[in-house]
Design an enzyme around this catalytic site. Structure first.
Site, PDB file in Angstrom:
ATOM      1  N   LYS A 108      28.794  27.014  24.849  1.00 48.43           N
ATOM      2  CA  LYS A 108      27.778  27.705  25.543  1.00 48.43           C
ATOM      3  C   LYS A 108      26.499  27.803  24.772  1.00 48.43           C
ATOM      4  O   LYS A 108      26.337  28.447  23.815  1.00 48.43           O
ATOM      5  CB  LYS A 108      28.453  29.037  25.688  1.00 48.43           C
ATOM      6  CG  LYS A 108      27.483  30.224  26.279  1.00 48.43           C
ATOM      7  CD  LYS A 108      28.091  31.357  26.435  1.00 48.43           C
ATOM      8  CE  LYS A 108      27.169  32.558  27.238  1.00 48.43           C
ATOM      9  NZ  LYS A 108      27.619  33.584  27.784  1.00 48.43           N
ATOM     10  N   LYS A 162      28.488  24.967  29.331  1.00 48.53           N
ATOM     11  CA  LYS A 162      27.809  26.038  30.052  1.00 48.53           C
ATOM     12  C   LYS A 162      26.162  25.992  29.409  1.00 48.53           C
ATOM     13  O   LYS A 162      26.185  25.991  28.076  1.00 48.53           O
ATOM     14  CB  LYS A 162      28.383  27.398  30.158  1.00 48.53           C
ATOM     15  CG  LYS A 162      27.266  28.314  30.475  1.00 48.53           C
ATOM     16  CD  LYS A 162      27.960  29.872  30.557  1.00 48.53           C
ATOM     17  CE  LYS A 162      27.212  30.944  30.853  1.00 48.53           C
ATOM     18  NZ  LYS A 162      27.297  32.001  30.642  1.00 48.53           N
TER      19      LYS A 162
HETATM   20  C1  PBG Z   1      28.077  37.135  29.021  1.00 48.82           C
HETATM   21  C2  PBG Z   1      27.731  35.850  29.913  1.00 48.82           C
HETATM   22  C3  PBG Z   1      26.607  35.435  30.568  1.00 48.82           C
HETATM   23  C4  PBG Z   1      26.913  34.489  31.516  1.00 48.82           C
HETATM   24  C5  PBG Z   1      28.326  34.540  31.653  1.00 48.82           C
HETATM   25  N1  PBG Z   1      28.711  35.326  30.743  1.00 48.82           N
HETATM   26  C6  PBG Z   1      25.109  35.669  30.152  1.00 48.82           C
HETATM   27  C7  PBG Z   1      24.862  35.350  28.556  1.00 48.82           C
HETATM   28  O1  PBG Z   1      25.252  34.839  28.013  1.00 48.82           O
HETATM   29  O2  PBG Z   1      23.493  35.909  28.391  1.00 48.82           O
HETATM   30  C8  PBG Z   1      25.766  33.709  32.002  1.00 48.82           C
HETATM   31  C9  PBG Z   1      26.138  33.429  33.657  1.00 48.82           C
HETATM   32  C10 PBG Z   1      25.157  32.733  34.617  1.00 48.82           C
HETATM   33  O3  PBG Z   1      23.633  32.670  34.080  1.00 48.82           O
HETATM   34  O4  PBG Z   1      25.172  32.593  35.446  1.00 48.82           O
HETATM   35  N2  PBG Z   1      27.744  36.705  27.913  1.00 48.82           N
END
Ligand code: PBG
Length: 339
Positions: free
Chosen positions: A208, A261
């Site tokens: 991520k 992601k």
């Molecule tokens: C929580 C999380 C996030 C997303 C999914 N889980 C936000 C982040 O890490 O700031 C983002 C999902 C999206 O942008 O659709 N940590």
């Protein structure tokens, strides 16, 4: 001796199989299906709430009493999995509602599983929606007990594990840690096993990235960090080899499904992960990717249907088995029309 071009005629070759929709359909290498999709839901407290999220046209904040209707619509479209995010009643330093058995997500799981027991309900495991400072873990304290601005890895693990166990207890089919603390898959696996949830699998947000494409989500989930950013725990966008090490580590710690992601800006990472690992692979087509296409389509600059289906097909072609996407419902509708 020079060969005259006419001796090579006719040139017809690749184009033979592109001449009709039926032929193209027959030789298609990648087929998108509503069964590939996971649809994210933002659940809120309150009654009769179905409020559109301004930065994500077509996506809504939903209260618990609206979830059964949502589940029914998803079933009729062939979308069989959801990913839950919750907006708590109140935020605090330690993100208490995340691991409260009566938290918004825990209640939502119970409502959805009783509305449709076959729906795969996945829960996002993270503290950022629940903490007053908006970080994904808890802050470390200096010697005199004042937060020093760092997100503390090891003390966050315990709360993340409690969150996952509480979600499993509410009936979640799959827990999905998105916090990016090191060691969280092992901590969550151990906690689940200790509480008897040996059959609850973990879908890890393994690679991520600290991405600018999460902007609309942070508005939707009210989870923007109140100071600093997430670069100290999420991955640095230029790194691909490191993503493979992250994924390998999460598999070693017990992940059952791994994720890359965002999706579209990281298809190279997805493709390499597909070649290297045999586990089910998910890609998260994030909020900013969704918002871009909708914004362009609203301006008349892109054809929404064609661009969305092309984007989702590309994610599958790159190697994703599972696509988490806000486009799930509209794409499922378009795929039904095409069938
Ligand atoms: C929580 C999380 C996030 C997303 C999914 N889980 C936000 C982040 O890490 O700031 C983002 C999902 C999206 O942008 O659709 N940590």
């Amino acid at each position: 001796m020079t060969t005259s071009i006419t001796t090579q005629l006719p040139f017809a070759r690749f184009r033979r199989l592109r001449r009709s929709a039926a032929l193209r359909r027959l030789v298609r290498e990648t087929r998108l299906s509503p069964a590939d999709f996971v649809y994210p839901l933002f659940v809120v407290h309150g009654q009769d709430v179905r409020e559109e999220i301004p930065s994500m046209p077509g996506q809504h904040h939903l209260s618990l009493d609206r979830l059964a209707a949502e589940a029914q619509e998803l079933r009729s479209l062939g979308v069989r999995a959801v990913l839950l995010f919750g907006l708590p009643a109140a935020k605090d330093d330690a993100g208490g509602e995340a691991y409260d058995d009566d938290g918004i997500v825990q209640q939502a799981v119970r409502v959805l599983k009783s509305a449709d027991p076959d729906l795969v309900v996945i829960t996002d495991v993270c503290l950022c929606e629940y903490t007053s400072h908006g970080h994904c873990g808890i802050l470390s304290l200096s010697k005199d007990g004042v937060p020093d601005g760092e997100v503390d890895n090891d003390s966050s693990l315990e709360l993340l594990a409690r969150t996952a166990v509480s979600q499993a207890r509410s009936g979640a089919d799959l827990v999905a840690p998105s916090d990016m603390m090191d060691g969280r898959v092992a901590a969550i696996r151990a906690a689940l096993d200790a509480d008897g949830f040996v059959n609850t699998p973990i879908m890890s947000y393994a690679a991520k990235y600290a991405s600018a494409f999460y902007g609309p989500f942070r508005e939707a989930a009210e989870s923007a960090p109140q100071f600093g950013d997430r670069r100290g725990y999420q991955m640095d966008p230029p790194n691909a080899r490191e993503a493979l090490r992250e994924i390998e580590a999460d598999i070693a710690e017990g992940a059952d499904v791994v994720m890359v992601k965002p999706a579209l800006p990281y298809l190279d990472v997805l493709s390499q992960a597909r070649q290297r690992f045999d586990l089910p692979l998910a890609a998260y087509n994030v909020s900013g990717e969704y918002a871009m296409l909708h914004a362009a389509a609203r301006n008349g600059w892109l054809d929404l249907r064609a661009s969305v289906l092309e984007a989702l097909t590309s994610i599958k072609r790159a190697g994703a088995d599972i696509i988490i996407t806000y486009h799930a419902k509209e794409a499922a509708r378009w795929l039904q029309d095409e069938a």
